[in-house]
Every structure is written in C-alpha cells, then in structure tokens.
Design a protein around this motif. Structure first.
Motif, PDB file in Angstrom:
ATOM      1  N   TRP A  27     -39.713  20.311 -49.285  1.00 53.85           N
ATOM      2  CA  TRP A  27     -40.316  20.590 -50.495  1.00 53.85           C
ATOM      3  C   TRP A  27     -40.294  21.895 -50.988  1.00 53.85           C
ATOM      4  O   TRP A  27     -40.742  22.256 -52.114  1.00 53.85           O
ATOM      5  N   ALA A  28     -40.113  22.856 -50.269  1.00 56.76           N
ATOM      6  CA  ALA A  28     -40.249  24.400 -50.594  1.00 56.76           C
ATOM      7  C   ALA A  28     -38.741  24.936 -50.857  1.00 56.76           C
ATOM      8  O   ALA A  28     -37.785  24.894 -50.094  1.00 56.76           O
ATOM      9  N   HIS A  29     -38.676  25.204 -51.906  1.00 52.85           N
ATOM     10  CA  HIS A  29     -37.242  25.992 -52.534  1.00 52.85           C
ATOM     11  C   HIS A  29     -37.125  27.129 -51.802  1.00 52.85           C
ATOM     12  O   HIS A  29     -35.919  27.406 -51.646  1.00 52.85           O
ATOM     13  N   ILE A  30     -38.106  27.838 -51.521  1.00 59.41           N
ATOM     14  CA  ILE A  30     -38.192  29.291 -50.955  1.00 59.41           C
ATOM     15  C   ILE A  30     -38.677  29.314 -49.671  1.00 59.41           C
ATOM     16  O   ILE A  30     -40.026  28.942 -49.751  1.00 59.41           O
ATOM     17  N   VAL A  31     -38.648  30.017 -48.644  1.00 60.14           N
ATOM     18  CA  VAL A  31     -39.241  30.361 -47.624  1.00 60.14           C
ATOM     19  C   VAL A  31     -38.924  31.838 -47.422  1.00 60.14           C
ATOM     20  O   VAL A  31     -38.003  32.437 -47.797  1.00 60.14           O
TER      21      VAL A  31
END
Ligand code: 5BU
Length: 292
Positions: free
Chosen positions: A105-109
């Motif tokens: 679900w996270a586009h960016i980390v």
C-alpha cells in the motif's frame, strides 16, 4: 526520472501543493479520517504504521487497502516513514511481510544507509517481486479521478535519509555525500532524499527532496498547534518555516503536529499548502526539472 517522481511533479502542479501531511496519530481509523480530511490539500501522506492501534491487516479490505483507495480518490502518494536500517535479508521481510505488508500500500518508503548500499538493493528486489497491482477493491473511496492521466505508475520508490532534523544527529556532510553516491547507483528505485536542502549536483541528478521540521510562525498560524521556527520541541526536533524550506529548493514540506493537532486539520493543511505554494511560485525555477 523515476516514474513516481514525474507523477509527483505533475501532481504538485495540478494540485498546486508541495505539502505532505505526516499522520503522527495513534489510531488507524483516525489516521484514515485525517487522510480524507487533508486529501484535497496534499500530494503526499506520510504514515508510521507501527504507531497505530487498530491496524486491520486484511490485504483487500484492511487499513492499508483503505488508505490506498483514499489516495487514489484524492490523488496523493502514500509514504511509509519506516526508516529501514537493517541488513538486506531483514529489510526485505520488514518491507513485504509482517502485519503491515508495507509494499502492498505504500508507494514510497525510506531507508538509512548506515548498513551500507545493499539495503537499497534488497528493498529494490522486494519492490520488484511485488505484483505491481494494488489490490484494493471499492471500499467507499473508489477512484473518481481515475482517468488514464492519473494512472499510478506500478513501481515503488525509495527515499534515502541523507540528513535529519533532530539536534545533534550524526548525518554529517561526508555521510550525506555517500548517500547521494548510493542513490546514483540505484536511480531506477531511489526517488530522492529526506534532507534539509536539494542535493542534486550532477547534470543527470533529478532527485526530489522532502523535508520535515516545518512550522508556521505563531503569528501566521490559525491556532497554537505549532512549534516556533528556529526553536526545538522538547525532544530536539528543529523547525524551519515552509516558506524558507521551499525557497531553499526543497520539493515537499512535511508537517506533522502542526496539522494533526490543529483544531481544524483540513483548514490548517490548506493554510500550509497556500503558504508553501506561494513560495514555490516565487522561487526562481531550478534546473532539477521542477517546472517541467
Ligand atoms: P512534526 O510534528 O512536524 O515535528 O513531525 C515530523 C514528522 O517527520 C515525524 O513523523 C517524524 O518522524 C518525521 N521526521 C522528522 O521529523 N525528521 C527527520 O529527520 C525524519 C523524519 Br527522517
């Protein structure tokens, strides 16, 4: 340029926003309510999944899937501020597994490179093994703005922690430039940095910079939920105004408690958006492609 970077740059212009709200609250449903409230004003929504009680791990109907659906509706990217820092083997498990299954679900980390460059390679491998399809069915926030124009790139992105905002941190100049060197080795995965200023210095550099430690001057604020720029909170967090950060060349300002603790978070987000955008329009266009 990383496909999420060009997507984000288009979003910035479309929404006239350089704002990331940091959901520094501790309940999953309240986090989702905050995402809906500030959604129209932001281009990035930053989470700390591990501070949330009530996280529903269901991959299709759970908290991550709901957040991704809200992000599609309001057009923003989700950034899980996980600060990976372990050996490659472990960060792959932390990124794709556990209760949170962040990669879904996270586009960016983001990641520290304290353990060396292989942390980036490991996260990239985990991102590449991810299916590339967000599995969030209609959960009441179905996509309305989902024309092909705003079709999300299917790739995930990484920010490296090149500088920090906390007093006395150990990320010195040498560390920062090593970080930039690692980012250059992994351009197809690394979008940019958490840093206090832009770090592009070679013609082919197109890294974005997101910067926390952002606060309005009390006399401009709609309420008293801010810390005073130029000062610190009780635990060493240091603040600069959104105008100053944008004029320095930062792409995105990150605001946590100034918005989360506000009497009216959506009005406050809109205030921050307006101040940062005005500075963005005032600043000379940089060579990094921010006006393309
Ligand atoms: P604040 O309430 O606006 O101070 O919250 C800042 C947020 O940004 C919070 O979630 C921090 O974990 C995050 N942060 C930061 O403040 N400074 C850093 O150097 C990094 C992240 Br990296």
């Amino acid at each position: 340029m990383h496909p999420l970077t060009s997507y984000l740059r288009r979003l910035i212009r479309h929404k006239r926003s350089n704002l990331c709200v940091s959901a520094d609250i501790t309940n999953a449903d309240e986090m989702l309510a905050l995402a809906r409230a500030v959604g129209p004003s932001i281009v990035v929504f930053k989470t700390h999944a591990d501070i949330l009680s009530g996280w529903d791990p269901d991959p299709v109907h759970g908290t991550g899937a709901k957040l991704a659906a809200i992000a599609r509706k309001y057009l923003f990217l989700v950034f899980e501020d996980r600060k990976f820092a372990d050996i490659g083997f472990t960060v792959q498990l932390q990124y794709a597994g556990g209760v949170h299954r962040i990669v879904d679900w996270a586009h960016i980390v983001n990641a520290h490179v304290i353990s060396g460059p292989d942390v980036v390679r490991a996260l990239q491998e985990a991102a590449d093994s991810w299916g590339g399809e967000e599995i969030n069915e209609d959960v009441g926030d179905a996509q309305e703005s989902g024309s092909d124009t705003w079709k999300l790139p299917s790739k995930r992105g990484l920010l490296l922690l090149a500088q920090m905002t906390s007093a006395g941190n150990f990320l010195n100049e040498e560390y920062t430039s090593n970080c930039v060197a690692i980012a250059r080795q992994y351009r197809e995965f690394v979008m940019g940095f958490i840093a206090l200023k832009p770090l592009n210095s070679q013609p082919e550099d197109d890294f974005i910079v997101m910067t926390p430690g952002c606060s309005l001057p009390p006399e401009e604020s709609l309420d008293d939920s801010e810390f005073v720029p130029g000062s610190e909170d009780a635990l060493g967090q240091q603040y600069v105004t959104p105008k100053e950060l944008i004029l320095r060349g930062c792409d995105i300002v990150i605001v946590g408690r100034g918005i989360c603790n506000a009497t009216d978070p959506s009005a406050k987000a809109e205030q921050y958006r307006g101040v940062a955008w005005q500075a963005y329009e005032e600043r000379p266009k940089l060579e990094s492609g921010d006006d393309i």
